[in-house]
Design a protein around this motif. Structure first.
Motif, mmCIF file in Angstrom:
data_model
loop_
_atom_site.group_PDB
_atom_site.id
_atom_site.type_symbol
_atom_site.label_atom_id
_atom_site.label_comp_id
_atom_site.label_asym_id
_atom_site.label_seq_id
_atom_site.Cartn_x
_atom_site.Cartn_y
_atom_site.Cartn_z
ATOM 1 N N THR A 53 87.761 49.736 99.949
ATOM 2 C CA THR A 53 88.071 51.159 99.858
ATOM 3 C C THR A 53 89.515 51.479 100.219
ATOM 4 O O THR A 53 90.238 52.087 99.440
ATOM 5 C CB THR A 53 87.122 51.982 100.755
ATOM 6 O OG1 THR A 53 85.780 51.695 100.380
ATOM 7 C CG2 THR A 53 87.382 53.450 100.602
ATOM 8 N N LYS A 54 89.952 51.069 101.403
ATOM 9 C CA LYS A 54 91.285 51.439 101.827
ATOM 10 C C LYS A 54 92.368 50.845 100.913
ATOM 11 O O LYS A 54 93.384 51.466 100.635
ATOM 12 C CB LYS A 54 91.531 50.990 103.267
ATOM 13 C CG LYS A 54 90.709 51.784 104.280
ATOM 14 C CD LYS A 54 91.022 51.343 105.707
ATOM 15 C CE LYS A 54 90.211 52.144 106.709
ATOM 16 N NZ LYS A 54 90.470 51.719 108.093
ATOM 17 N N ALA A 55 92.120 49.632 100.421
ATOM 18 C CA ALA A 55 93.107 48.978 99.582
ATOM 19 C C ALA A 55 93.172 49.587 98.184
ATOM 20 O O ALA A 55 94.205 49.524 97.528
ATOM 21 C CB ALA A 55 92.774 47.489 99.454
ATOM 22 N N ARG A 83 74.709 50.445 100.487
ATOM 23 C CA ARG A 83 74.778 49.807 101.802
ATOM 24 C C ARG A 83 75.067 50.848 102.890
ATOM 25 O O ARG A 83 74.457 50.831 103.957
ATOM 26 C CB ARG A 83 75.852 48.722 101.813
ATOM 27 C CG ARG A 83 75.988 48.062 103.182
ATOM 28 C CD ARG A 83 76.656 46.723 103.171
ATOM 29 N NE ARG A 83 77.664 46.493 102.181
ATOM 30 C CZ ARG A 83 78.817 45.865 102.452
ATOM 31 N NH1 ARG A 83 79.087 45.496 103.698
ATOM 32 N NH2 ARG A 83 79.679 45.611 101.500
ATOM 33 N N ALA A 84 75.985 51.766 102.614
ATOM 34 C CA ALA A 84 76.298 52.812 103.582
ATOM 35 C C ALA A 84 75.089 53.698 103.828
ATOM 36 O O ALA A 84 74.847 54.150 104.957
ATOM 37 C CB ALA A 84 77.480 53.644 103.094
ATOM 38 N N TYR A 85 74.302 53.946 102.781
ATOM 39 C CA TYR A 85 73.069 54.734 102.912
ATOM 40 C C TYR A 85 72.086 54.038 103.843
ATOM 41 O O TYR A 85 71.483 54.660 104.732
ATOM 42 C CB TYR A 85 72.465 54.932 101.529
ATOM 43 C CG TYR A 85 71.102 55.583 101.503
ATOM 44 C CD1 TYR A 85 70.908 56.883 101.941
ATOM 45 C CD2 TYR A 85 69.993 54.891 100.996
ATOM 46 C CE1 TYR A 85 69.652 57.481 101.889
ATOM 47 C CE2 TYR A 85 68.743 55.479 100.934
ATOM 48 C CZ TYR A 85 68.574 56.778 101.376
ATOM 49 O OH TYR A 85 67.328 57.365 101.332
ATOM 50 N N SER A 86 71.918 52.737 103.645
ATOM 51 C CA SER A 86 70.976 51.976 104.490
ATOM 52 C C SER A 86 71.415 51.969 105.945
ATOM 53 O O SER A 86 70.579 52.038 106.859
ATOM 54 C CB SER A 86 70.868 50.536 103.975
ATOM 55 O OG SER A 86 70.356 50.503 102.663
ATOM 56 N N ASP A 126 84.559 63.710 92.941
ATOM 57 C CA ASP A 126 83.345 63.335 92.217
ATOM 58 C C ASP A 126 82.518 62.303 92.989
ATOM 59 O O ASP A 126 81.459 61.880 92.530
ATOM 60 C CB ASP A 126 83.666 62.814 90.814
ATOM 61 C CG ASP A 126 84.699 61.686 90.805
ATOM 62 O OD1 ASP A 126 84.610 60.789 91.654
ATOM 63 O OD2 ASP A 126 85.602 61.719 89.944
ATOM 64 N N THR A 127 83.019 61.898 94.160
ATOM 65 C CA THR A 127 82.340 60.918 95.005
ATOM 66 C C THR A 127 82.546 61.333 96.461
ATOM 67 O O THR A 127 83.642 61.751 96.827
ATOM 68 C CB THR A 127 82.918 59.511 94.791
ATOM 69 O OG1 THR A 127 82.739 59.134 93.416
ATOM 70 C CG2 THR A 127 82.252 58.478 95.692
ATOM 71 N N ALA A 128 81.502 61.214 97.276
ATOM 72 C CA ALA A 128 81.640 61.626 98.678
ATOM 73 C C ALA A 128 80.625 60.928 99.569
ATOM 74 O O ALA A 128 79.516 60.608 99.132
ATOM 75 C CB ALA A 128 81.460 63.144 98.808
ATOM 76 N N VAL A 129 81.043 60.696 100.794
ATOM 77 C CA VAL A 129 80.142 60.330 101.875
ATOM 78 C C VAL A 129 80.451 61.282 103.026
ATOM 79 O O VAL A 129 81.589 61.329 103.506
ATOM 80 C CB VAL A 129 80.323 58.868 102.334
ATOM 81 C CG1 VAL A 129 79.551 58.622 103.632
ATOM 82 C CG2 VAL A 129 79.842 57.915 101.248
ATOM 83 N N VAL A 130 79.456 62.057 103.411
ATOM 84 C CA VAL A 130 79.649 63.061 104.461
ATOM 85 C C VAL A 130 78.582 62.875 105.523
ATOM 86 O O VAL A 130 77.392 62.730 105.223
ATOM 87 C CB VAL A 130 79.570 64.496 103.893
ATOM 88 C CG1 VAL A 130 79.773 65.519 105.003
ATOM 89 C CG2 VAL A 130 80.602 64.702 102.794
ATOM 90 N N LEU A 151 81.648 55.145 104.182
ATOM 91 C CA LEU A 151 81.904 54.226 103.081
ATOM 92 C C LEU A 151 83.002 53.245 103.450
ATOM 93 O O LEU A 151 82.922 52.062 103.122
ATOM 94 C CB LEU A 151 82.296 55.006 101.823
ATOM 95 C CG LEU A 151 82.507 54.183 100.553
ATOM 96 C CD1 LEU A 151 81.230 53.443 100.175
ATOM 97 C CD2 LEU A 151 82.958 55.072 99.408
ATOM 98 N N ALA A 152 84.015 53.714 104.153
ATOM 99 C CA ALA A 152 85.120 52.838 104.540
ATOM 100 C C ALA A 152 84.653 51.685 105.420
ATOM 101 O O ALA A 152 85.083 50.552 105.270
ATOM 102 C CB ALA A 152 86.209 53.636 105.251
ATOM 103 N N SER A 153 83.748 51.977 106.346
ATOM 104 C CA SER A 153 83.287 50.925 107.248
ATOM 105 C C SER A 153 82.360 49.947 106.542
ATOM 106 O O SER A 153 82.226 48.799 106.951
ATOM 107 C CB SER A 153 82.572 51.540 108.453
ATOM 108 O OG SER A 153 81.400 52.223 108.047
ATOM 109 N N ALA A 154 81.724 50.401 105.467
ATOM 110 C CA ALA A 154 80.817 49.512 104.731
ATOM 111 C C ALA A 154 81.525 48.787 103.606
ATOM 112 O O ALA A 154 80.986 47.874 103.013
ATOM 113 C CB ALA A 154 79.658 50.325 104.150
#
Length: 288
Positions: free
Chosen positions: A281-283, A266-269, A126-130, A274-277
């Motif tokens: 996320t990873k935790a 922020r990732a969009y900008s 239901d959520t994605a960054v591609v 998403l992980a780098s922004a």
């Protein structure tokens, strides 16, 4: 639902001598086709970067409304239901079309990275960054979610060597080049776009020049979706990473992942993953 299904439709189309129109209503508007013509004419120079973001919260009931919502397949047929292949599919397809290398042609985009997550108890995400790259070298970024409390209507930003285009769903489109020339025009509502789509399809019955979204145009979106599904596993947000909100006018709960809307923005900008922004996320994700 799949490339194989789309190719079957094309074979039937060719064998029958008839034509197939695909219901991506945004492509049927004069505004979308005008924008494509402008981009092909170099209004912002060579297109280098295309980004799209959209946040539409969806309650549990959204995924129980039928037998295929959130499913990989149903009754033996491919579905791949996700924000990229349902609610926001129109805008992904529109981004491919207006940035395509020729009139009536969409971009062919390969996957560079795919981050797929879910808060809802579904098979898909239901959520994605591609992120991807077209055959002509255009970079693409898509960020979507049904798991935020915040609504953000779909936006598309197209950057070129000589300017940029900003497109806001059902609101307006702004074309700005480096010479300071600005063009602003309103965009139709979804209802108006659908009316134009049906009018265009009906006109096609007696006018071969009437525009339709062809199977070839739509196939590029299907290829992209199938590649996304094959590229990465779906990771699950931990319960501690979100809360479930019940709206006053709804009996169904909607998930809100803490900080997700802000991190997607922020990732969009930045055009990044998403992980780098996002430090959380990873935790806060579990891979199943």
């Amino acid at each position: 639902g799949s490339v194989a299904d789309a190719l079957d439709i094309q074979r039937a189309e060719a064998a029958s001598g008839r034509w197939v129109a695909v219901g991506f209503q945004d492509l049927y508007t004069l505004e979308s086709r005008w924008l494509k013509d402008q981009l092909l004419g170099g209004v912002i120079g060579r297109v280098e970067d295309v980004r799209m973001i959209g946040l539409w919260p969806r309650p549990r009931a959204y995924f129980t409304r039928n037998h295929w919502a959130g499913r990989v397949s149903a009754e033996g047929a491919a579905v791949l239901d996700s924000p990229l292949n349902n609610a926001f599919a129109h805008f992904v397809n529109l981004a491919f079309y207006v940035s395509g290398p020729e009139a009536g042609v969409s971009s062919t985009v390969s996957i560079d990275s795919a981050e797929l997550y879910r808060a809802h108890r579904i098979e898909m995400f239901d959520t994605a960054v591609v992120r991807g790259t077209s055959a002509t070298g255009i970079r693409y970024w898509f960020g979507v979610s049904h798991a935020t409390a915040t609504t953000r209507q779909p936006e598309i930003c197209i950057r070129g060597t000589g300017g940029q285009v900003e497109w806001w769903h059902e609101q307006r489109c702004v074309v700005l080049n480096t010479q300071g020339n600005r063009q602003i025009f309103p965009l139709p509502t979804t209802e108006e776009s659908r009316e134009r789509m049906f009018a265009s399809v009906l006109a096609r019955l007696h006018d071969p020049s009437s525009f339709i979204c062809t199977t070839s145009i739509a196939l590029e979106h299907t290829r992209f979706i199938e590649a996304v599904h094959a590229d990465a596993p779906v990771r699950v947000f931990k319960p501690s990473a979100m809360e479930w909100i019940t709206e006053p006018d709804s009996r169904s709960e909607t998930p809100s992942v803490h900080g997700l809307a802000e991190e997607l923005s922020r990732a969009y900008s930045e055009g990044c993953s998403l992980a780098s922004a996002s430090p959380f996320t990873k935790a806060e994700l579990v891979t199943l």
